[in-house]
Scaffold this motif. Structure first.
Motif, PDB file in Angstrom:
ATOM      1  N   CYS A 179      -5.713   2.438   0.135  1.00 54.23           N
ATOM      2  CA  CYS A 179      -5.211   3.193   1.348  1.00 54.23           C
ATOM      3  C   CYS A 179      -5.805   3.505   2.314  1.00 54.23           C
ATOM      4  O   CYS A 179      -5.750   4.400   3.476  1.00 54.23           O
ATOM      5  CB  CYS A 179      -3.709   3.388   1.313  1.00 54.23           C
ATOM      6  SG  CYS A 179      -3.341   3.244   0.209  1.00 54.23           S
ATOM      7  N   ASN A 192      -5.270   3.033   6.420  1.00 54.45           N
ATOM      8  CA  ASN A 192      -3.352   3.077   6.182  1.00 54.45           C
ATOM      9  C   ASN A 192      -3.505   4.851   7.209  1.00 54.45           C
ATOM     10  O   ASN A 192      -3.657   5.884   6.410  1.00 54.45           O
ATOM     11  CB  ASN A 192      -2.571   3.160   5.229  1.00 54.45           C
ATOM     12  CG  ASN A 192      -1.255   3.644   6.099  1.00 54.45           C
ATOM     13  OD1 ASN A 192      -0.690   3.810   6.924  1.00 54.45           O
ATOM     14  ND2 ASN A 192      -0.311   3.169   4.911  1.00 54.45           N
ATOM     15  N   ASN A 239       0.711  -1.276  -0.239  1.00 53.13           N
ATOM     16  CA  ASN A 239       0.072   0.082  -0.136  1.00 53.13           C
ATOM     17  C   ASN A 239       0.523   1.120   0.137  1.00 53.13           C
ATOM     18  O   ASN A 239       1.878   1.657   0.853  1.00 53.13           O
ATOM     19  CB  ASN A 239      -0.574  -0.282   0.954  1.00 53.13           C
ATOM     20  CG  ASN A 239      -1.784  -0.658   1.006  1.00 53.13           C
ATOM     21  OD1 ASN A 239      -2.773  -1.615   0.031  1.00 53.13           O
ATOM     22  ND2 ASN A 239      -2.719  -0.872   1.953  1.00 53.13           N
ATOM     23  N   SER A 256      -0.872   7.687   7.190  1.00 52.00           N
ATOM     24  CA  SER A 256      -0.601   7.972   5.095  1.00 52.00           C
ATOM     25  C   SER A 256      -0.824   9.542   4.859  1.00 52.00           C
ATOM     26  O   SER A 256      -0.750   9.841   4.034  1.00 52.00           O
ATOM     27  CB  SER A 256      -1.022   7.342   4.010  1.00 52.00           C
ATOM     28  OG  SER A 256      -2.690   6.839   4.031  1.00 52.00           O
ATOM     29  N   SER A 257      -2.031   9.853   5.508  1.00 50.12           N
ATOM     30  CA  SER A 257      -3.019  11.222   5.633  1.00 50.12           C
ATOM     31  C   SER A 257      -2.203  12.212   6.670  1.00 50.12           C
ATOM     32  O   SER A 257      -2.607  13.396   6.398  1.00 50.12           O
ATOM     33  CB  SER A 257      -4.504  10.799   6.298  1.00 50.12           C
ATOM     34  OG  SER A 257      -4.122  10.215   7.523  1.00 50.12           O
ATOM     35  N   CYS A 301      -6.298   4.140  -4.271  1.00 52.07           N
ATOM     36  CA  CYS A 301      -5.165   2.713  -3.982  1.00 52.07           C
ATOM     37  C   CYS A 301      -5.796   2.191  -2.893  1.00 52.07           C
ATOM     38  O   CYS A 301      -4.671   1.755  -2.522  1.00 52.07           O
ATOM     39  CB  CYS A 301      -3.604   3.258  -3.833  1.00 52.07           C
ATOM     40  SG  CYS A 301      -3.212   4.808  -5.050  1.00 52.07           S
ATOM     41  N   ARG A 347      -5.404   8.455  -2.094  1.00 49.17           N
ATOM     42  CA  ARG A 347      -5.543   7.175  -0.971  1.00 49.17           C
ATOM     43  C   ARG A 347      -6.579   6.677  -1.214  1.00 49.17           C
ATOM     44  O   ARG A 347      -6.686   5.267  -1.113  1.00 49.17           O
ATOM     45  CB  ARG A 347      -5.495   7.698   0.782  1.00 49.17           C
ATOM     46  CG  ARG A 347      -4.791   8.556   1.354  1.00 49.17           C
ATOM     47  CD  ARG A 347      -4.887   8.834   3.174  1.00 49.17           C
ATOM     48  NE  ARG A 347      -4.852   8.063   3.351  1.00 49.17           N
ATOM     49  CZ  ARG A 347      -6.149   7.907   3.639  1.00 49.17           C
ATOM     50  NH1 ARG A 347      -7.283   8.637   3.877  1.00 49.17           N
ATOM     51  NH2 ARG A 347      -6.339   6.997   4.969  1.00 49.17           N
ATOM     52  N   LYS A 348      -7.810   6.315  -1.777  1.00 50.67           N
ATOM     53  CA  LYS A 348      -8.948   6.079  -1.772  1.00 50.67           C
ATOM     54  C   LYS A 348      -9.021   5.331  -2.947  1.00 50.67           C
ATOM     55  O   LYS A 348      -9.324   3.575  -3.178  1.00 50.67           O
ATOM     56  CB  LYS A 348     -10.266   6.696  -1.508  1.00 50.67           C
ATOM     57  CG  LYS A 348     -11.013   7.648  -0.185  1.00 50.67           C
ATOM     58  CD  LYS A 348     -11.482   8.810  -1.280  1.00 50.67           C
ATOM     59  CE  LYS A 348     -11.901   9.316   0.106  1.00 50.67           C
ATOM     60  NZ  LYS A 348     -12.850   9.990   0.033  1.00 50.67           N
ATOM     61  N   GLY A 374      -2.504  10.829  -7.628  1.00 47.63           N
ATOM     62  CA  GLY A 374      -2.085   9.035  -7.027  1.00 47.63           C
ATOM     63  C   GLY A 374      -2.526   8.187  -8.687  1.00 47.63           C
ATOM     64  O   GLY A 374      -2.029   7.237  -8.043  1.00 47.63           O
ATOM     65  N   PHE A 390       1.352   7.911   2.092  1.00 49.09           N
ATOM     66  CA  PHE A 390       1.047   9.257   1.151  1.00 49.09           C
ATOM     67  C   PHE A 390       1.780  10.676   2.195  1.00 49.09           C
ATOM     68  O   PHE A 390       1.610   9.409   3.172  1.00 49.09           O
ATOM     69  CB  PHE A 390       0.020   9.597   0.935  1.00 49.09           C
ATOM     70  CG  PHE A 390      -0.607   8.351  -1.013  1.00 49.09           C
ATOM     71  CD1 PHE A 390      -1.272   7.024  -0.087  1.00 49.09           C
ATOM     72  CD2 PHE A 390       0.141   8.921  -2.246  1.00 49.09           C
ATOM     73  CE1 PHE A 390      -1.434   6.702  -2.062  1.00 49.09           C
ATOM     74  CE2 PHE A 390      -0.813   8.171  -2.683  1.00 49.09           C
ATOM     75  CZ  PHE A 390      -1.161   7.454  -2.511  1.00 49.09           C
ATOM     76  N   ASP A 445      -6.245  12.642  -0.193  1.00 46.90           N
ATOM     77  CA  ASP A 445      -6.984  11.690   0.084  1.00 46.90           C
ATOM     78  C   ASP A 445      -7.144  11.322  -1.297  1.00 46.90           C
ATOM     79  O   ASP A 445      -8.599   9.987  -1.012  1.00 46.90           O
ATOM     80  CB  ASP A 445      -8.581  12.737   0.821  1.00 46.90           C
ATOM     81  CG  ASP A 445      -8.163  13.029   1.794  1.00 46.90           C
ATOM     82  OD1 ASP A 445      -7.169  12.754   2.991  1.00 46.90           O
ATOM     83  OD2 ASP A 445      -8.857  14.135   2.381  1.00 46.90           O
TER      84      ASP A 445
END
Length: 357
Positions: free
Chosen positions: A344, A347, A15, A350-351, A342, A339-340, A312, A18, A336
């Motif tokens: 994630c 996780n 994963n 990562s934010s 991928c 992340r969605k 991403g 970010f 954001d």
């Protein structure tokens, strides 16, 4: 060292990680020789207003270039000696003058230690609309491939070769994929007035040997260059061409095609990512532009970096090919989305904005 990066390097998850923040500052928190492959497409100068501002909004394009150079020299520092850096960057006009920004950046990077191995032309095929009546449409962008050392960088050329065409047997004779059977070359050897009898005998023997290699699949195809019948492939000067020297001494030489297929050229036809329906990010950075660089220059256990990750794309492709990846962007809303995209969502680290130990 950035604690999130340290934890990510040590875990086995593919994963993406970010990080929100200014690329230059985030990169400074990453240790030397950490990243295997960097691929990115920074905001173009004076083209669009991206979320949270950032690079590309400078009044002077020279300031934009100097900011990019500073960031990419940090990439140089954190990239492993075996690593590669791929840069896609578009050009801009000022007072109707095309500024040649990509080439200015590339030249300055090579002046600062980077080695430029290829300039790929990304042919966008359809391009964008252009209402100008005094210039042509812009339908391509460069993709530069840089390395830190001239030899020994990771490069799996076999993974991107085109599948070779098969040989066949016609009337008992082996015929290559392009129709070469050896008959025409035998005739040229026989009729040659420039080869000695010894050279002709050697040429016949070498031709038979390579025909057997074609039949066994060791060689997929070949060309035979015979003195007096064809010119040398690159240069007639023996000082600059080993082929010319071989032609002078032996009277012939062979060009062999790899049995695993041919390697791609430096013009890639890739349609830009469709921007219809997207409301927050409009860079036409397509997944297909990332695929070849990542599988070609990032080992399966390596880490891909994108310091201008946007929504991403590069991390999404890295995950598809089971590579770890780190994406950096100044805009929370882009992170954001990335992340969605991928997968994630679980996780939480990562934010987070960047932190240091």
């Amino acid at each position: 060292m950035n604690s999130d990066v340290k934890k990510y390097i040590e875990n086995n998850s593919i994963n993406p990680l970010f990080l929100v923040g200014d690329s230059f500052e985030v990169l400074r928190s990453i240790p030397d020789n950490t990243i295997d492959c960097c691929i990115t497409s920074p905001p173009y100068w004076n083209k669009r207003q991206y979320a949270n501002g950032g690079i590309g909004l400078e009044k002077d394009y020279r300031k934009y270039i100097s900011s990019l150079i500073a960031i990419f020299m940090e990439v140089y520092r954190i990239l492993k000696p075996t690593g590669s850096f791929w840069l896609n960057i578009g050009d801009s006009y000022k007072n109707k003058n095309l500024l040649n920004i990509p080439w200015r950046v590339a030249i300055e990077l090579t002046d600062n230690g980077w080695i430029l191995r290829n300039t790929i032309i990304w042919n966008k095929v359809k391009g964008g609309l252009d209402n100008s009546t005094d210039k042509l449409r812009n339908t391509y962008e460069p993709l530069f491939h840089f390395v830190k050392q001239s030899k020994g960088y990771y490069y799996d050329i076999d993974c991107i070769r085109n599948s070779p065409k098969s040989t066949k047997v016609v009337n008992g004779a082996v015929v290559s994929a392009t129709g070469v059977s050896g008959v025409r070359y035998k005739r040229k050897i026989e009729l040659s007035t420039e080869l000695t009898e010894e050279q002709k005998a050697n040429a016949y023997a070498e031709l038979e040997k390579i025909l057997k290699q074609v039949q066994s699949g060791e060689v997929s195809d070949f060309r035979m260059v015979i003195r007096g019948a064809q010119r040398t492939t690159h240069s007639d000067s023996e000082k600059v061409s080993g082929r010319a020297k071989e032609l002078h001494e032996k009277g012939f030489y062979f060009l062999k095609y790899n049995s695993k297929g041919s390697k791609p050229g430096d013009i890639w036809d890739i349609i830009p990512e469709d921007t219809q329906g997207r409301k927050v990010h409009f860079a036409p950075y397509p997944e297909d532009l990332c695929k070849t660089p990542i599988i070609l220059t990032c080992p399966p256990s390596g880490i891909v970096l994108d310091p201008f990750v946007g929504t991403g794309t590069s991390c999404f492709v890295a995950k598809q090919f089971r590579r770890k990846s780190i994406g950096i962007d100044i805009a929370n809303e882009y992170i954001d989305i990335a992340r969605k995209r991928c997968g994630c969502l679980g996780n939480e680290q990562s934010s987070l904005p960047v932190t240091e130990d």
